[in-house]
Design a protein around this motif. Sequence first.
Motif, PDB file in Angstrom:
ATOM      1  N   ILE A 120      -7.942   1.371  -3.974  1.00 51.48           N
ATOM      2  CA  ILE A 120      -8.480  -0.064  -3.982  1.00 51.48           C
ATOM      3  C   ILE A 120      -9.780  -0.074  -3.230  1.00 51.48           C
ATOM      4  CG2 ILE A 120      -6.137  -1.141  -3.983  1.00 51.48           C
ATOM      5  CD1 ILE A 120      -8.270  -1.240  -0.847  1.00 51.48           C
ATOM      6  N   LYS A 121     -10.409  -1.152  -3.482  1.00 51.88           N
ATOM      7  CA  LYS A 121     -11.779  -1.582  -2.704  1.00 51.88           C
ATOM      8  C   LYS A 121     -11.593  -3.044  -2.374  1.00 51.88           C
ATOM      9  CE  LYS A 121     -15.624  -1.866  -5.175  1.00 51.88           C
ATOM     10  NZ  LYS A 121     -16.050  -3.312  -5.182  1.00 51.88           N
ATOM     11  N   THR A 122     -11.840  -3.413  -1.335  1.00 50.90           N
ATOM     12  CA  THR A 122     -11.948  -4.629  -0.636  1.00 50.90           C
ATOM     13  C   THR A 122     -12.693  -5.473  -1.604  1.00 50.90           C
ATOM     14  OG1 THR A 122     -13.039  -4.234   0.985  1.00 50.90           O
ATOM     15  CG2 THR A 122     -10.731  -4.241   1.612  1.00 50.90           C
ATOM     16  N   ASN A 123     -12.303  -6.792  -1.637  1.00 51.91           N
ATOM     17  CA  ASN A 123     -13.094  -7.906  -2.180  1.00 51.91           C
ATOM     18  C   ASN A 123     -14.033  -8.488  -1.186  1.00 51.91           C
ATOM     19  OD1 ASN A 123     -11.635  -9.598  -1.145  1.00 51.91           O
ATOM     20  ND2 ASN A 123     -10.519 -10.384  -2.851  1.00 51.91           N
ATOM     21  N   ASP A 124     -14.704  -9.520  -1.784  1.00 48.54           N
ATOM     22  CA  ASP A 124     -15.439 -10.406  -0.670  1.00 48.54           C
ATOM     23  C   ASP A 124     -15.062 -10.994   0.528  1.00 48.54           C
ATOM     24  OD1 ASP A 124     -17.718  -9.493  -2.235  1.00 48.54           O
ATOM     25  OD2 ASP A 124     -17.898 -11.511  -3.407  1.00 48.54           O
ATOM     26  N   LYS A 125     -13.640 -11.225   0.359  1.00 40.69           N
ATOM     27  CA  LYS A 125     -12.848 -11.804   1.488  1.00 40.69           C
ATOM     28  C   LYS A 125     -12.315 -10.629   2.449  1.00 40.69           C
ATOM     29  CE  LYS A 125     -11.705 -15.817  -1.264  1.00 40.69           C
ATOM     30  NZ  LYS A 125     -10.638 -16.496  -1.804  1.00 40.69           N
ATOM     31  N   GLY A 126     -12.254  -9.391   2.096  1.00 42.26           N
ATOM     32  CA  GLY A 126     -11.734  -8.341   2.553  1.00 42.26           C
ATOM     33  C   GLY A 126     -10.278  -7.944   2.328  1.00 42.26           C
ATOM     34  N   GLU A 127     -10.034  -8.624   0.978  1.00 42.18           N
ATOM     35  CA  GLU A 127      -8.879  -8.248   0.925  1.00 42.18           C
ATOM     36  C   GLU A 127      -8.229  -7.024  -0.129  1.00 42.18           C
ATOM     37  OE1 GLU A 127      -7.692 -13.081   0.315  1.00 42.18           O
ATOM     38  OE2 GLU A 127      -8.447 -12.094  -1.531  1.00 42.18           O
ATOM     39  N   TYR A 128      -7.221  -6.735   0.312  1.00 45.28           N
ATOM     40  CA  TYR A 128      -6.713  -5.432  -0.604  1.00 45.28           C
ATOM     41  C   TYR A 128      -5.066  -5.924  -0.903  1.00 45.28           C
ATOM     42  CZ  TYR A 128      -4.065  -3.426   3.264  1.00 45.28           C
ATOM     43  OH  TYR A 128      -3.015  -3.350   4.451  1.00 45.28           O
ATOM     44  N   ARG A 129      -4.562  -5.257  -1.796  1.00 49.18           N
ATOM     45  CA  ARG A 129      -3.032  -5.394  -2.277  1.00 49.18           C
ATOM     46  C   ARG A 129      -2.828  -3.987  -3.155  1.00 49.18           C
ATOM     47  NH1 ARG A 129      -0.416 -10.020  -2.641  1.00 49.18           N
ATOM     48  NH2 ARG A 129      -2.415 -11.224  -2.416  1.00 49.18           N
ATOM     49  N   PHE A 130      -1.608  -3.684  -2.786  1.00 55.86           N
ATOM     50  CA  PHE A 130      -1.249  -2.545  -3.796  1.00 55.86           C
ATOM     51  C   PHE A 130       0.386  -2.737  -4.132  1.00 55.86           C
ATOM     52  CE2 PHE A 130       0.799   0.481  -0.932  1.00 55.86           C
ATOM     53  CZ  PHE A 130      -0.116   0.118   0.371  1.00 55.86           C
ATOM     54  N   TYR A 131       0.988  -2.444  -5.205  1.00 59.53           N
ATOM     55  CA  TYR A 131       2.253  -2.362  -5.628  1.00 59.53           C
ATOM     56  C   TYR A 131       2.506  -0.769  -5.931  1.00 59.53           C
ATOM     57  CZ  TYR A 131       1.248  -7.185  -6.638  1.00 59.53           C
ATOM     58  OH  TYR A 131       0.992  -8.446  -6.622  1.00 59.53           O
ATOM     59  N   THR A 132       3.945  -0.448  -5.338  1.00 60.17           N
ATOM     60  CA  THR A 132       4.363   0.628  -5.315  1.00 60.17           C
ATOM     61  C   THR A 132       5.976   0.641  -4.899  1.00 60.17           C
ATOM     62  OG1 THR A 132       3.989   3.099  -4.905  1.00 60.17           O
ATOM     63  CG2 THR A 132       4.167   1.371  -2.972  1.00 60.17           C
ATOM     64  N   LEU A 133       6.616   1.810  -4.965  1.00 58.42           N
ATOM     65  CA  LEU A 133       7.977   1.898  -4.634  1.00 58.42           C
ATOM     66  C   LEU A 133       8.081   2.293  -3.016  1.00 58.42           C
ATOM     67  CD1 LEU A 133       9.748   3.641  -7.400  1.00 58.42           C
ATOM     68  CD2 LEU A 133       9.725   1.161  -7.011  1.00 58.42           C
ATOM     69  N   ARG A 134       8.878   1.908  -2.345  1.00 54.64           N
ATOM     70  CA  ARG A 134       8.997   2.374  -0.941  1.00 54.64           C
ATOM     71  C   ARG A 134       9.539   3.499  -1.072  1.00 54.64           C
ATOM     72  NH1 ARG A 134      12.473  -0.379   4.036  1.00 54.64           N
ATOM     73  NH2 ARG A 134      12.677   1.686   5.277  1.00 54.64           N
ATOM     74  N   PRO A 135       8.562   4.463  -0.354  1.00 55.64           N
ATOM     75  CA  PRO A 135       9.022   6.099  -0.446  1.00 55.64           C
ATOM     76  C   PRO A 135      10.121   6.414   0.041  1.00 55.64           C
ATOM     77  CG  PRO A 135       7.066   5.759   0.952  1.00 55.64           C
ATOM     78  CD  PRO A 135       7.525   4.396   0.379  1.00 55.64           C
ATOM     79  N   ALA A 136      10.739   7.617   0.116  1.00 52.95           N
ATOM     80  CA  ALA A 136      11.705   8.182   0.730  1.00 52.95           C
ATOM     81  C   ALA A 136      11.472   9.307   1.756  1.00 52.95           C
ATOM     82  CB  ALA A 136      12.738   9.038  -0.318  1.00 52.95           C
ATOM     83  N   PRO A 137      11.965   9.622   2.759  1.00 53.00           N
ATOM     84  CA  PRO A 137      11.437  10.423   3.926  1.00 53.00           C
ATOM     85  C   PRO A 137      11.832  11.964   3.342  1.00 53.00           C
ATOM     86  CG  PRO A 137      13.510   9.784   4.285  1.00 53.00           C
ATOM     87  CD  PRO A 137      13.382   8.821   3.136  1.00 53.00           C
ATOM     88  N   TYR A 138      10.853  12.731   4.071  1.00 49.58           N
ATOM     89  CA  TYR A 138      10.975  13.998   3.569  1.00 49.58           C
ATOM     90  C   TYR A 138      12.450  14.711   3.823  1.00 49.58           C
ATOM     91  CZ  TYR A 138       5.883  14.448   4.731  1.00 49.58           C
ATOM     92  OH  TYR A 138       4.439  14.234   4.630  1.00 49.58           O
ATOM     93  N   PRO A 139      13.116  15.478   2.808  1.00 46.11           N
ATOM     94  CA  PRO A 139      14.396  15.654   3.067  1.00 46.11           C
ATOM     95  C   PRO A 139      14.479  16.737   4.253  1.00 46.11           C
ATOM     96  CG  PRO A 139      13.325  16.725   1.134  1.00 46.11           C
ATOM     97  CD  PRO A 139      12.449  16.046   1.484  1.00 46.11           C
ATOM     98  N   ASN A 140      15.450  16.531   4.840  1.00 52.00           N
ATOM     99  CA  ASN A 140      15.797  17.387   5.864  1.00 52.00           C
ATOM    100  C   ASN A 140      14.970  17.557   7.039  1.00 52.00           C
ATOM    101  OD1 ASN A 140      18.403  18.648   4.397  1.00 52.00           O
ATOM    102  ND2 ASN A 140      16.860  19.921   3.215  1.00 52.00           N
ATOM    103  N   ALA A 141      14.304  16.447   7.230  1.00 52.49           N
ATOM    104  CA  ALA A 141      13.468  16.334   8.251  1.00 52.49           C
ATOM    105  C   ALA A 141      13.731  14.988   9.147  1.00 52.49           C
ATOM    106  CB  ALA A 141      11.941  16.268   7.698  1.00 52.49           C
ATOM    107  N   THR A 142      13.068  14.710  10.292  1.00 53.63           N
ATOM    108  CA  THR A 142      13.207  13.637  10.980  1.00 53.63           C
ATOM    109  C   THR A 142      11.942  12.791  11.072  1.00 53.63           C
ATOM    110  OG1 THR A 142      12.648  14.845  13.262  1.00 53.63           O
ATOM    111  CG2 THR A 142      15.045  14.806  12.393  1.00 53.63           C
ATOM    112  N   PHE A 143      11.065  12.778  10.153  1.00 49.49           N
ATOM    113  CA  PHE A 143      10.058  12.067   9.924  1.00 49.49           C
ATOM    114  C   PHE A 143      10.009  10.658   9.028  1.00 49.49           C
ATOM    115  CE2 PHE A 143       5.421  11.356   8.970  1.00 49.49           C
ATOM    116  CZ  PHE A 143       4.955  11.121  10.431  1.00 49.49           C
TER     117      PHE A 143
END
Length: 215
Positions: A120-143
């Motif tokens: 993305i690149k912010t507009n004149d108001k400094g705004e940004y927005r993105f759509y995605t899926l909430r990711p899953a954590p790494y398997p077998n990790a605690t991060f």
Amino acid sequence: MKTIPFLLVMFAVTFNACSQEKDNNFYSETIKTGDGCEGCEAVYDSPIPFENLPHVDTLPDFSEAGPKLEISGIIYHRDGTTPAKDIVMYLYHTDQNGFYSNKFNDTGWAKRHGYIRGWIKTNDKGEYRFYTLRPAPYPNATFPAHIHPTIKEPGKTPYWIDDYVFDDDKFVDDTYRRRAENRCGDGILKPVKNESGVFTAKRDLILGLNVPNYK
Ligand SMILES: [Fe+2]
């Protein structure tokens, strides 16, 4: 006899003004800022030239099954109040199984970061927005599950900031919060489900805040 000192002063003033001139070129790296970053150069993989990037992007996984997420905010200059336009942000994250998976015979950074990437690149108001899926954590990790952001300001080297993570993630615990550097501000999101079933969250950023060697 005062001509020479006067000329010297004028030269010094002019030289100083030139050396401090702001570099507004999207791609140049005249100003070395931040403390380095492996993979920050992936920001240059943008399929759209920076000057034409919109302030909104939909990442490739958004049409797939999973918790839909809309993240938005305003990016401010270091003073914390002036909206910063023309700031490019590169984003990437894991899929619903916690992997940086590939789909398109990717090479280079696309192979390492996976297919779920956006710019993305912010507009004149400094705004940004993105759509995605909430990711899953790494398997077998605690991060915690996370979204990696990289910032590219015109004329400066790209730099990394705190990941986007989620307040209700069990791995966003006291230790995680204590160790957070809060680069460009707090990255812990508190998504709220809207009437369309999309989780919305906001994160405003202050350029350079808590970023070592920021210039
Ligand atoms: Fe990661």
